[in-house]
Structures are given as C-alpha cells and as structure tokens.
Design a protein around this motif. Sequence first.
Motif, PDB file in Angstrom:
ATOM      1  N   UNK A  16     112.541   7.944  98.659  1.00  7.57           N
ATOM      2  CA  UNK A  16     112.874   6.681  97.999  1.00  7.57           C
ATOM      3  C   UNK A  16     111.717   5.929  97.554  1.00  7.57           C
ATOM      4  N   UNK A  18     110.525   2.168  96.647  1.00  4.59           N
ATOM      5  CA  UNK A  18     110.689   0.957  97.228  1.00  4.59           C
ATOM      6  C   UNK A  18     110.242   0.009  96.356  1.00  4.59           C
ATOM      7  N   UNK A 181     114.416 -12.017 107.526  1.00  2.00           N
ATOM      8  CA  UNK A 181     115.659 -11.729 108.424  1.00  2.00           C
ATOM      9  C   UNK A 181     116.239 -12.979 109.184  1.00  2.00           C
ATOM     10  N   UNK A 210     116.083 -11.302 101.117  1.00  5.62           N
ATOM     11  CA  UNK A 210     115.428 -10.188 100.704  1.00  5.62           C
ATOM     12  C   UNK A 210     114.107 -10.400  99.896  1.00  5.62           C
ATOM     13  N   UNK A 252     126.761  -5.599  97.212  1.00 11.96           N
ATOM     14  CA  UNK A 252     126.156  -5.037  98.129  1.00 11.96           C
ATOM     15  C   UNK A 252     124.865  -5.815  98.252  1.00 11.96           C
ATOM     16  N   UNK A 305     124.102   6.918  91.736  1.00 10.92           N
ATOM     17  CA  UNK A 305     124.984   6.353  92.845  1.00 10.92           C
ATOM     18  C   UNK A 305     123.868   5.627  93.842  1.00 10.92           C
TER      19      UNK A 305
ATOM     20  N   UNK B  18     114.620   9.696 106.483  1.00 10.09           N
ATOM     21  CA  UNK B  18     115.641   8.907 105.961  1.00 10.09           C
ATOM     22  C   UNK B  18     116.317   9.494 104.838  1.00 10.09           C
ATOM     23  N   UNK B  81     132.792   3.182  99.660  1.00 12.94           N
ATOM     24  CA  UNK B  81     132.232   2.350 100.906  1.00 12.94           C
ATOM     25  C   UNK B  81     133.102   2.994 102.248  1.00 12.94           C
ATOM     26  N   UNK B 113     125.503  10.983  98.745  1.00  8.09           N
ATOM     27  CA  UNK B 113     125.010   9.689  98.627  1.00  8.09           C
ATOM     28  C   UNK B 113     125.432   8.434  97.976  1.00  8.09           C
ATOM     29  N   UNK B 114     126.809   9.131  97.385  1.00 11.76           N
ATOM     30  CA  UNK B 114     127.779   8.010  96.591  1.00 11.76           C
ATOM     31  C   UNK B 114     128.389   7.479  97.745  1.00 11.76           C
ATOM     32  N   UNK B 116     128.683   4.937 100.668  1.00 13.82           N
ATOM     33  CA  UNK B 116     127.786   3.901 101.115  1.00 13.82           C
ATOM     34  C   UNK B 116     128.500   3.434 102.352  1.00 13.82           C
ATOM     35  N   UNK B 117     127.450   3.680 103.597  1.00 10.10           N
ATOM     36  CA  UNK B 117     128.008   3.608 104.787  1.00 10.10           C
ATOM     37  C   UNK B 117     127.596   1.929 105.431  1.00 10.10           C
ATOM     38  N   UNK B 118     128.718   1.612 106.009  1.00 14.61           N
ATOM     39  CA  UNK B 118     128.297   0.217 106.950  1.00 14.61           C
ATOM     40  C   UNK B 118     128.666   0.617 108.241  1.00 14.61           C
ATOM     41  N   UNK B 131     124.058  -9.852 115.856  1.00 16.92           N
ATOM     42  CA  UNK B 131     122.730  -9.377 115.934  1.00 16.92           C
ATOM     43  C   UNK B 131     122.663  -7.786 115.690  1.00 16.92           C
ATOM     44  N   UNK B 134     123.876  -6.810 112.044  1.00 19.16           N
ATOM     45  CA  UNK B 134     122.761  -7.351 111.175  1.00 19.16           C
ATOM     46  C   UNK B 134     121.644  -6.173 110.968  1.00 19.16           C
ATOM     47  N   UNK B 135     121.275  -5.597 112.206  1.00 18.97           N
ATOM     48  CA  UNK B 135     120.156  -4.607 112.401  1.00 18.97           C
ATOM     49  C   UNK B 135     120.499  -3.436 112.048  1.00 18.97           C
ATOM     50  N   UNK B 138     120.705  -2.961 108.132  1.00 15.39           N
ATOM     51  CA  UNK B 138     119.629  -3.618 107.313  1.00 15.39           C
ATOM     52  C   UNK B 138     118.591  -2.169 106.985  1.00 15.39           C
ATOM     53  N   UNK B 139     118.660  -1.807 105.707  1.00 16.03           N
ATOM     54  CA  UNK B 139     118.250  -0.432 105.232  1.00 16.03           C
ATOM     55  C   UNK B 139     116.785  -0.144 105.828  1.00 16.03           C
ATOM     56  N   UNK B 140     116.156  -1.164 105.372  1.00 19.35           N
ATOM     57  CA  UNK B 140     114.601  -1.372 105.627  1.00 19.35           C
ATOM     58  C   UNK B 140     114.173  -1.156 106.912  1.00 19.35           C
ATOM     59  N   UNK B 141     114.762  -1.654 108.159  1.00 22.53           N
ATOM     60  CA  UNK B 141     114.742  -1.556 109.515  1.00 22.53           C
ATOM     61  C   UNK B 141     115.080  -0.101 109.946  1.00 22.53           C
ATOM     62  N   UNK B 143     115.051   2.620 107.947  1.00 29.95           N
ATOM     63  CA  UNK B 143     114.194   3.585 107.451  1.00 29.95           C
ATOM     64  C   UNK B 143     112.932   3.436 108.263  1.00 29.95           C
TER      65      UNK B 143
END
Lengths: 340, 167
Positions: A16, A18, A181, A210, A252, A305, B18, B81, B113-114, B116-118, B131, B134-135, B138-141, B143
């Motif tokens: 990735x 960033x 956040x 963000x 998204x 994608x 990740x 999705x 990868x196409x 996209x998961x929630x 909470x 949200x966590x 959060x793709x950053x958290x 990763x």
Amino acid sequence: MGSVEQIVQLHGHTDKAWQLAWNPVEPLVASCSTDKTVRLYSYTGLVHPKFTLSTSISTGHTKTVRTIAWSPDGKLLATGSFDSSVILWEKQPAEEDKDDPSTGDDWDSITRIEGPESECKCVAFSRSGEYLATCSRDKTVWVFSVYPDDYEVSSVLMEHTQDVKCVAWHPKEDILASSSYDDTIKLYHDDRDDEWYPFATLTDHASTVWCMSFSPCGNYLASSSDDLTIRLWERHDDEWHTIKVLNGTHERSIYSVSWGRGRGGLGWLASGAGDGRINVWEMTRQPQEPIEARLITTQENSHGVSDVNAVAWCRRDGYTDMLGSVGDDGCLRIWRITPD
Amino acid sequence: RYLWSDDPDSKGPLSGLAGSREESDEDSEEGEEIDNIEIFELLRGIYDPEHPLTLEQLQVVNPSHIFIRPPNPPSPGAATNVLVEFTPTVPHCGMSTIIGLALRVRLLRALPERMKVDIRVRKGSHQSENALNKQLNDKERVAAALENTALLEVVEKCLAGEQPTLI
C-alpha cells in the motif's frame, strides 16, 4: 465537464502507498508505503512531463511509513511511521567523483524525533518551516521547533479524545488544525511564549475526519470524513463555520482532500476515497454570494479496484494543473486536469 | 487484548501482511460472483479467541447475516461491497474486536481486492456497538493492528484451523 488525463503511473512500492508530497521548490515528488520505503521521482518538461525514479530510500522505519511532508524551502523531508517515530531527511551534496550517476541522489536521515507513544498518522511543516506538527493514535498533537540538525518540543496538545488523523497548517499564519477519529477538528494558535493552545473546535462532521486542506488564500478550510461528506469552512476571525457541504460525491470513506492553486482565484479542490474515485472542483465566489464548488471532472477506478489513500496538487508555477494520487495498489499516479 | 485500542504498540517488525493476498484468487475473480454461502465457508472455521469452539459453533457468524452488493450498474472493473455482521456471544464480550479483526484478516487474505468488506456487529448485540463498528472499519487502525506482533499472534491463533480458499 472538463477532463482528467493520466500522465503516468509509477509502480514500485510493493505494498500500500499511503501518501504523496510534491517538493514545493524542486521538480520532485515523494511517496511512502507499508513497504517502509520512500520513493522520489524527478520530472522534466512542461507540456509532457517525464517522470524518472530519483531514488528509493530504505527509511529504517520498522513499520509502515504512513506520512510524508516537505519543508517549505524544499530541503527537508519528514517521514512518520506506525513505529511512532518521525525522521527528518536531507539531500547530501553530490559527490563529484561519483562513479555511477544512475544511483540517484543520496538522502541521509539527519534527525530522529521520538515522543508520541503510538502510530504517527500525519506530519506537516508550518509555512515558515519553523514548526513541525505530528499527530498520533495516542490522541496527541506535538508541535516541534525545527533547527538545523536539532529540534525542540514546543507543545504537546491533548485536546482530542481519540486517534488524531491529520494535522494541517494555515498557508499564511501560524495556525494549526488537527482532525480526529473523535469526529472533530481543533484549531490552535501560539502565544508569545511559543506555547500552543486551542481556540476553536469544529463539530459538524458525523464520523472520523480523515483529512483537511486550507485554501491557498487561507480564508477557507476543506475537510473530508468517513461520514461521506466534504465540508467547507469559512473563517471569521477566530471562528470557522460550515458554509458548504459536498454530499453524494463518494460512496466510501473520503481519505483525502487537497486544495490547490488551480488557475488562480480560489483554486481547485480534489478528493480521493475508498471508492476509488477522484473528484476535482473549481472553487469560485462572486461578491456578496456564497462560495461555489463546480465539479470539473471525476475519475472512476483511478487506482483500479484499490482505495485512493491520498491526493495532492503540485504547487509549482506551470504545474498547478497536475494532481498526484496514491492507493492500495502501491502506485503513484500523476494526472493533468483540464477544465472545459 | 487491549493492544489494539489504547496501549502503545509492542515492538517488533512485521511486514506486508495487511496487503498480502492468496495467489489462488485468479479463478474467482474471473468467474461468477461470490455469494454469501461462500463467504460463510471462509469464516465458519475461525476459532473463538477464548474457547476451543468455532465461530459457527458459537453462532457468531451466520450465512444469513452476510450481504453482498454487486456494483450498480454492473461493471467488471467496479467494486462489490460485502457486509459481514457477527453476533458476539455476550453483549459485553471483550473479545469482539479480536473476532472482528480475525474475520477481516481472513477475508483480506482470501477475497479478491475488488470486494470491499465492511464488518459490523449485529444491531443490538453489543453494548459498545458503535465504537466497535467504527474501529473494525477504520483501515488505518486495522493496518496498524496487523503490524502489532502480539495482536497478530492472537489473530493467527483464531485462524489456525483449516484455511479454506475459494477454489
């Protein structure tokens, strides 16, 4: 509608990517990645710029390099990592007897900044280059005074109740913004003793904020959120109020906004998101009228994608129609925007 | 267990997890749409972090709580999705972030990868529903969590059983 044309796609990161950062002075653009490297590309030519890999820096960070920023004079590069540290880099003077010019420039780490206790999420230099701000998952924003080969902690700001995602400096004054956040944006000034303190909290977003970007004139702030909106805030002295909400432009999380010079006036605003889409608006304002955002162009599936993690405008003269983007595909892509 | 939420990271390098994906995705990427039953097959064998039971046995995951939304209009290049809702065994379950992370890691490794998961907890099934949601999204958290050695070890233990693929 105007158009968006891809100038080049630069592969190289193995994971990735960033964030990206255009050097404000030299024809250089940098990207950072989970692969712990920073890639630097130089470019030449105005009409059809050609991009060449200048160097790939193995940063020595032990985790993802999340964030990257240039000092305003273009001489210092800051990297921030999930390993909590920030490193300042400087280009070494070219060696005259260098045998192999193809190995590119050498960048040496001159300072390693420690302080925050968890992942660094964003770094940013103030307009004067005097200050460097960083933010982290430990809920803190740190402001450092930066000197040649040294630094000093100016303030540790603990205003947010959660993970801090972004720090951004006002383009003309020493005003710092941070977003979190915790869904809020905080604004800070410094006093005569160089202590930073908050003077405003912006609470209109409904989820993680963000990214933020000030307008080049400094009278507006754009913010992008997990609530799928971009908000435009207008300044009235120390108060900032929402004057426009850009809704329905992404499906998204909107990870990035960048407000560039465009072709003058209030400039151009770009956004990039987890839906792979990049949007570009021309910002205008008639006297006595509210600010207008006119969509110039949209690029779907800009990184295939993959999510778009960051967009950033080049600010150098002659290149202000050039936008960079990075994504989960590890690619740095360069786009040229042409309004109709 | 709190490593992901508040504590500073434990030290130790870990790379690329990740973004890593199974090589075997090629067929499914070209073939028919993946359905909720196939997603369930990927998740049912994940172990609970505290009990020697699978998420299927504990009824934490259920095929009828997995929702697929193909791109509209349909287009081969666009994202699909996937929403996975899970039900913690008790409303104060402290392991829910770990379970959610394990679900995410399994899908990150197995799906193209196409997609996209929630990941969300079922409405009303946990006292910290918002909470948690949200966590987990959060793709950053996420990763950063996957570069945390101690946390990743716990997740890998949950995933230690059978490693199904889509083939």
